[in-house]
Design an enzyme around this catalytic site. Structure first.
Site, PDB file in Angstrom:
ATOM      1  CG  HIS A 193     -13.558   3.252  -5.941  1.00  0.00           C
ATOM      2  ND1 HIS A 193     -14.792   3.059  -5.376  1.00  0.00           N
ATOM      3  CD2 HIS A 193     -13.156   2.032  -6.388  1.00  0.00           C
ATOM      4  CE1 HIS A 193     -15.136   1.774  -5.488  1.00  0.00           C
ATOM      5  NE2 HIS A 193     -14.152   1.137  -6.091  1.00  0.00           N
ATOM      6  CG  HIS A 246     -13.938   4.778  -1.185  1.00  0.00           C
ATOM      7  ND1 HIS A 246     -14.578   5.994  -1.047  1.00  0.00           N
ATOM      8  CD2 HIS A 246     -14.281   4.332  -2.428  1.00  0.00           C
ATOM      9  CE1 HIS A 246     -15.270   6.257  -2.132  1.00  0.00           C
ATOM     10  NE2 HIS A 246     -15.103   5.265  -2.992  1.00  0.00           N
ATOM     11  CG  ASP A 283     -14.264   8.686  -7.939  1.00  0.00           C
ATOM     12  OD1 ASP A 283     -13.825   7.607  -7.490  1.00  0.00           O
ATOM     13  OD2 ASP A 283     -15.455   9.025  -7.828  1.00  0.00           O
ATOM     14  CG  HIS A 284     -13.329   8.907  -3.668  1.00  0.00           C
ATOM     15  ND1 HIS A 284     -14.198   9.456  -2.756  1.00  0.00           N
ATOM     16  CD2 HIS A 284     -14.105   8.421  -4.676  1.00  0.00           C
ATOM     17  CE1 HIS A 284     -15.440   9.321  -3.190  1.00  0.00           C
ATOM     18  NE2 HIS A 284     -15.405   8.692  -4.353  1.00  0.00           N
TER      19      HIS A 284
END
Length: 293
Positions: free
Chosen positions: A84, A82, A86-87
């Site tokens: 976000h 996904h 931090d990804h």
């Protein structure tokens, strides 16, 4: 941060490659927080020709560590659960260095007005290939199949590693805490349906992006479903005693957790309230919420 957490951060294997199974390695990004635990775990699947799952933040030290771990190997895919922050932001710079196709979840450009440590959604994510539920990518000795699990975000995917009966569970099921479900994109009804979907799968091990591998996944998922039902019942009991605003609900429901997490907990409470409203149980009344007559 408490002393135990500080000790875990101090001892975390940042920048090092951890072998977790014959097909799975992990490199931990140094972005610890109350929302990411010790940091983002970037996974490498396969040997020789590999896939990278959740490249993580666009942090030069982390990207260098991932690239070093892949020296002499070929990256066929960078898979994203996904979008976000931090990804997914590490996907494009890693692709520029290592090649491969960026694939996985659909793009999602929303302004997240909730209190998230990862600063919302990645507006620059542009995959080369969007994977639908049940679609797979593969390499020598490995197959990764997309499992659509909306709830934490509407575009969230997990990835099933068919050869090991394992599931890369992203943020839908984490190895240290429950996920934040933050409206408007986060949806509690979808989140619960996705948990039920995972409960019915045969996976024997989860590799979450945050936290340790989960060795008894069905047991954990059942507990997570029970936990959310318990939170729902808490809300109904509190509203049954009289109208309340979300901050008052959070203060009573989450008294035992770090107050820094209360704003995010409020987003999950809002998600529960929206779900309960859709089911005809509660109603908003200005800043307050009340039981439906």
């Amino acid at each position: 941060m408490n002393a135990e957490y500080e000790k875990l951060v101090a001892e975390a294997p940042y920048g090092r490659v951890e072998r977790l199974s014959p097909l799975v390695r992990r490199v931990l990004a140094q972005n610890p927080s109350p929302f990411t635990f010790l940091g983002t775990g970037t996974y490498i699947v396969g040997n020789g020709i590999v896939a990278v799952i959740d490249p993580g933040p666009a942090d030069p030290a982390h990207l260098d560590a991932v690239a070093a771990a892949l020296e002499g190997e070929v990256v066929s895919h960078h898979l994203v659960t996904h979008t976000h922050m931090d990804h997914s932001p590490g996907a494009r710079p890693l692709q520029a260095r290592l090649g491969g196709v960026i694939a996985g979840c659909a793009p999602l450009a929303l302004s997240d007005d909730g209190p998230r440590a990862d600063a919302g959604f990645d507006p620059h994510y542009a995959p080369d290939q969007v994977l639908a539920d049940g679609e797979s990518v593969s390499g020598p000795g490995w197959t990764l199949t997309a499992v659509h699990t909306p709830g934490h975000t509407s575009n969230h995917l997990c990835f099933a590693l068919e050869e090991e009966g394992a599931l890369f569970s992203g943020d839908h099921v984490m190895g240290w805490s429950t996920s934040v479900v933050a409206p408007p994109d986060g949806d509690m009804a979808a989140y619960m349906a996705s948990l039920q979907k995972l409960l019915e799968r045969p996976d024997t091990r989860y590799f979450p992006t945050h936290g340790a591998p989960v060795e008894e996944p069905q047991r954990l998922v059942r507990a997570m479903i029970g936990h959310r039902r318990q939170r729902e019942n808490q809300i109904l009991a509190l509203l049954g005693a009289g109208p309340r605003a979300i901050p008052a609900l959070v203060e009573q429901m989450y008294a035992a957790i770090d107050p820094r997490l209360w704003p995010a907990a409020g987003r999950s409470v809002l998600a529960h309230l929206i779900d309960l409203q859709a089911r005809g149980r509660v109603l908003p009344d200005g800043e307050m919420w009340v039981m439906r007559p």
